[in-house]
Design a protein around this motif. Structure first.
Motif, mmCIF file in Angstrom:
data_model
loop_
_atom_site.group_PDB
_atom_site.id
_atom_site.type_symbol
_atom_site.label_atom_id
_atom_site.label_comp_id
_atom_site.label_asym_id
_atom_site.label_seq_id
_atom_site.Cartn_x
_atom_site.Cartn_y
_atom_site.Cartn_z
ATOM 1 N N GLY A 59 -51.469 17.311 72.971
ATOM 2 C CA GLY A 59 -52.456 18.152 73.171
ATOM 3 C C GLY A 59 -51.882 19.526 72.512
ATOM 4 N N PHE A 60 -52.717 20.357 71.843
ATOM 5 C CA PHE A 60 -52.315 21.239 71.287
ATOM 6 C C PHE A 60 -51.461 22.436 72.190
ATOM 7 N N THR A 61 -52.211 22.850 73.457
ATOM 8 C CA THR A 61 -51.533 23.782 74.202
ATOM 9 C C THR A 61 -50.264 23.198 74.878
ATOM 10 N N TRP A 107 -60.277 21.429 77.316
ATOM 11 C CA TRP A 107 -59.072 21.372 77.974
ATOM 12 C C TRP A 107 -58.555 19.952 78.364
ATOM 13 N N PHE A 108 -59.620 19.094 78.857
ATOM 14 C CA PHE A 108 -59.327 17.802 79.187
ATOM 15 C C PHE A 108 -60.126 16.859 78.654
ATOM 16 N N THR A 109 -61.216 17.078 77.973
ATOM 17 C CA THR A 109 -62.252 16.148 77.425
ATOM 18 C C THR A 109 -61.955 15.949 75.766
ATOM 19 N N GLU A 110 -62.372 14.894 75.488
ATOM 20 C CA GLU A 110 -62.153 14.617 73.924
ATOM 21 C C GLU A 110 -63.565 14.338 73.551
ATOM 22 N N ASN A 111 -63.543 14.820 72.169
ATOM 23 C CA ASN A 111 -64.978 14.639 71.295
ATOM 24 C C ASN A 111 -64.389 13.902 70.023
ATOM 25 N N GLU A 112 -65.478 13.849 69.184
ATOM 26 C CA GLU A 112 -65.253 13.076 67.934
ATOM 27 C C GLU A 112 -64.144 13.613 67.098
ATOM 28 N N PHE A 113 -64.013 14.927 67.009
ATOM 29 C CA PHE A 113 -63.275 15.573 65.984
ATOM 30 C C PHE A 113 -61.764 16.037 66.563
ATOM 31 N N PHE A 114 -61.986 16.491 67.858
ATOM 32 C CA PHE A 114 -60.790 17.312 68.554
ATOM 33 C C PHE A 114 -60.159 16.378 69.784
ATOM 34 N N VAL A 115 -58.969 16.714 70.146
ATOM 35 C CA VAL A 115 -58.149 16.061 71.366
ATOM 36 C C VAL A 115 -58.172 17.191 72.281
ATOM 37 N N ILE A 151 -52.391 12.758 78.577
ATOM 38 C CA ILE A 151 -51.445 11.909 79.364
ATOM 39 C C ILE A 151 -50.225 11.195 78.394
ATOM 40 N N LEU A 152 -50.317 11.387 77.100
ATOM 41 C CA LEU A 152 -49.350 10.810 76.172
ATOM 42 C C LEU A 152 -48.411 11.666 75.752
ATOM 43 N N PHE A 153 -48.085 13.004 76.506
ATOM 44 C CA PHE A 153 -47.421 13.938 76.039
ATOM 45 C C PHE A 153 -45.829 13.522 76.090
ATOM 46 N N PRO A 154 -45.432 12.374 76.835
ATOM 47 C CA PRO A 154 -43.896 11.973 76.830
ATOM 48 C C PRO A 154 -43.685 11.525 75.558
ATOM 49 N N GLN A 155 -44.694 11.150 74.847
ATOM 50 C CA GLN A 155 -44.311 10.728 73.352
ATOM 51 C C GLN A 155 -43.814 11.979 72.455
ATOM 52 N N LEU A 156 -44.197 13.068 72.803
ATOM 53 C CA LEU A 156 -43.671 14.256 72.152
ATOM 54 C C LEU A 156 -42.435 14.580 72.776
ATOM 55 N N THR A 157 -42.116 14.511 73.880
ATOM 56 C CA THR A 157 -40.698 14.638 74.671
ATOM 57 C C THR A 157 -39.573 13.672 74.283
ATOM 58 N N GLY A 158 -40.170 12.526 73.843
ATOM 59 C CA GLY A 158 -39.324 11.369 73.285
ATOM 60 C C GLY A 158 -38.772 11.902 71.845
ATOM 61 N N VAL A 159 -39.645 12.680 70.857
ATOM 62 C CA VAL A 159 -39.247 13.014 69.653
ATOM 63 C C VAL A 159 -38.626 14.076 69.804
ATOM 64 N N LEU A 160 -38.764 15.004 70.802
ATOM 65 C CA LEU A 160 -38.197 16.223 70.671
ATOM 66 C C LEU A 160 -36.702 16.112 71.397
ATOM 67 N N THR A 161 -36.585 15.260 72.055
ATOM 68 C CA THR A 161 -35.101 15.020 72.470
ATOM 69 C C THR A 161 -34.008 14.678 71.368
ATOM 70 N N LEU A 162 -34.648 14.077 70.466
ATOM 71 C CA LEU A 162 -33.877 13.475 69.336
ATOM 72 C C LEU A 162 -34.009 14.770 68.302
ATOM 73 N N ALA A 163 -35.063 15.488 68.363
ATOM 74 C CA ALA A 163 -35.294 16.471 67.444
ATOM 75 C C ALA A 163 -34.257 17.891 67.831
ATOM 76 N N PHE A 164 -33.935 18.049 68.961
ATOM 77 C CA PHE A 164 -33.049 19.007 69.603
ATOM 78 C C PHE A 164 -31.753 18.465 70.005
ATOM 79 N N PHE A 165 -31.427 17.431 69.164
ATOM 80 C CA PHE A 165 -29.968 16.773 69.428
ATOM 81 C C PHE A 165 -29.096 16.995 68.656
#
Length: 499
Positions: free
Chosen positions: A83-85, A282-290, A295-309
């Motif tokens: 999510g953007f924010t 903020w919490f609802t998804e539509n056709e064009f925006f997220v 709830i998928l935010f851990p996928q970003l934290t996994g990427v960032l762990t290596l990005a800041f490694f």
């Protein structure tokens, strides 16, 4: 550093310089390399006199240059998943957290009493506190980061080589080819490769030309992103991996800087042409925006762990700093610049992605895949990145060979047979992933969360707590904070397999 250096350093007290490791015991300069898994790898000069020659500005730039790399291609996708924010918040928080853990790594040597640790690396500190378990586990997680990076490189090199070859073929034969995927119209075309099939982007296209259709179909058959191109790379890269010394390739590490600078330029130009396309849900998804929070935010934290490694080589980088008292400041500035670069690229790509007509869900794990193969600026970026990766890949292979074979056989090049078997295994893993699982975001987050668990979260915190406990200075707040950091790293790893 090898065991002979430790032998010399332990014969007398640290204050006695009589038995400082002599020059002939130290590894030759072309044996000392630093690397960040998805950043770059390059040779550093050893500092036998105990201090370095680099200014603070050079040190900051070296850390930035070492850390920045291919993970920047997945940051926009990670923001989309979180999510953007929440994506912006997570980049800031992960930057601060990994910086603190890196600070603990830098200070870890000085917390060891009565021993000369000036030539120690972080794995040596782990061995001191945890014995053979620390030695072998640090080797294991280091290999995970190296092999994971090499797999990501192979997937990306296959991608870039495929798109580059496709662009050149179409240009030479004057073929007008349009990808069979949803996309925008006009000169600033953006596409959604995964929309048609729900799978990673493939090389499906249709030809609108009166040229040789049979020749084009034959080219499409023999120039496939997942079925043929990953195998073509073997002929070039496998022989390079078997070279005894990779020092020639270390001369090209400046390409990493050029590639990142050009990517920032590309993102700036594309964002200026496409404009800003944002809508806050903020919490609802539509056709064009997220949603802003997903709830998928851990996928970003996994990427960032290596990005800041950079925890595996930060001691070496800072040891070359002329003003050692500025190490913490310079490290903090470097992390700030890395985080700023990630934020700039990630936010601009996400915000300028044309929604509508395309959905933000179309942002690919490699954001260059959202631009067609005939896009000139993307073509130049792929050329830069392809050549940079082909020079860094042998360096990473050399480092993997040194760490593994030297540990088992006492020699980084015991025989051509040993080296060839290891390299075939590493290349085979890369080819298999490029063939069956060409998802760089997934590979980055899994390997990042795995090696980050040890080097970023667990070992720095445990070493600090043990050292403070032995000194009788461990307080309850410090204990709770560092246990919480360890639990965050464990949760980060577990979440990668649940989402």
């Amino acid at each position: 550093m090898n065991k002979r250096i430790h032998y010399y350093s332990r014969l007398t007290s640290p204050a006695d310089r009589a038995l400082v490791a002599p020059d002939h015991v130290l590894p030759a300069p072309d044996e000392i390399y630093v690397y960040s898994p998805l950043g770059t790898a390059f040779k550093v000069d050893s500092c036998t006199d105990g201090y370095g020659k680099n200014s603070s500005i050079v040190t900051i730039f070296m850390i930035w240059n070492t850390m920045m790399g291919t993970s920047i291609l997945s940051i926009p996708w990670g923001i989309k998943q979180a999510g953007f924010t929440s994506g912006i918040i997570l980049i800031l928080l992960m930057g601060i957290l990994t910086l603190y853990c890196c600070y603990r790594v830098v200070k870890s040597r000085k917390m060891i009493p009565l021993l000369g640790t000036s030539n120690w690396e972080f794995p040596d500190v782990c061995k001191y506190y945890f014995g053979s378990f620390g030695q072998w586990s640090s080797l294991l997680f280091s290999m995970v980061s190296l092999v994971g990076a090499m797999v990501v490189y192979w997937v990306l090199m296959s991608n870039f080589l495929f798109n580059t070859g496709k662009f050149i073929y179409n240009f030479v034969h004057d073929i007008n080819v349009t990808d069979i995927v949803p996309g925008t119209n006009g000169s600033n075309k953006v596409i959604c490769p995964s929309a048609a099939s729900g799978h990673p982007p493939q090389n499906r296209s249709v030809m609108f030309s009166s040229g040789n259709g049979t020749g084009f179909e034959l080219f499409e058959e023999w120039w496939s992103k997942s079925q043929t191109v990953p195998f073509y790379l073997i002929a070039v890269l496998l022989p390079l991996l078997n070279l005894k010394s990779p020092s020639f390739f270390a001369k090209f590490n400046v390409l990493g800087t050029v590639s990142v600078v050009y990517l920032v330029f590309l993102v700036t130009v594309k964002a200026a042409r496409l404009g800003i396309h944002l809508e806050y849900n903020w919490f609802t998804e539509n056709e064009f925006f997220v949603p802003e929070f997903r709830i998928l935010f851990p996928q970003l934290t996994g990427v960032l762990t290596l990005a800041f490694f950079i925890h595996n080589c930060v001691i070496t980088l800072l040891q070359n700093n002329r003003n050692q008292e500025n190490n913490v400041r310079d490290l903090s500035i470097a992390y700030f610049l890395v985080g700023l670069t990630y934020l700039y690229v990630g936010v601009l790509i996400f915000a300028s992605f044309p929604s509508p007509p395309l959905s933000k869900e179309c942002i690919e794990q490699n954001f260059l895949d959202n631009f067609p193969s005939n896009d000139i600026m993307s073509f130049v970026a792929r050329i830069f990145l392809l050549f940079q990766m082909m020079t860094v890949y042998p360096l990473l292979g050399y480092l993997a060979r040194v760490q593994l074979l030297k540990q088992f056989f006492g020699n980084a090049y015991p025989s051509i047979f040993h080296v060839l078997v290891l390299n075939i295994a590493i290349v085979g893993a890369g080819v298999a992933m490029a063939r069956f699982y060409p998802n760089i975001g997934g590979i980055i987050r899994y390997s990042g969360a795995t090696c980050g668990l040890a080097f970023v979260f667990v070992y720095p915190s445990l070493i600090y707590m043990i050292a403070m406990h032995r000194a009788g200075q461990l307080t309850w707040p410090a204990l709770i904070i560092h246990i919480f950091i360890i639990l965050l790293g464990l949760a980060n790893l577990i979440a990668q397999f649940l989402l």
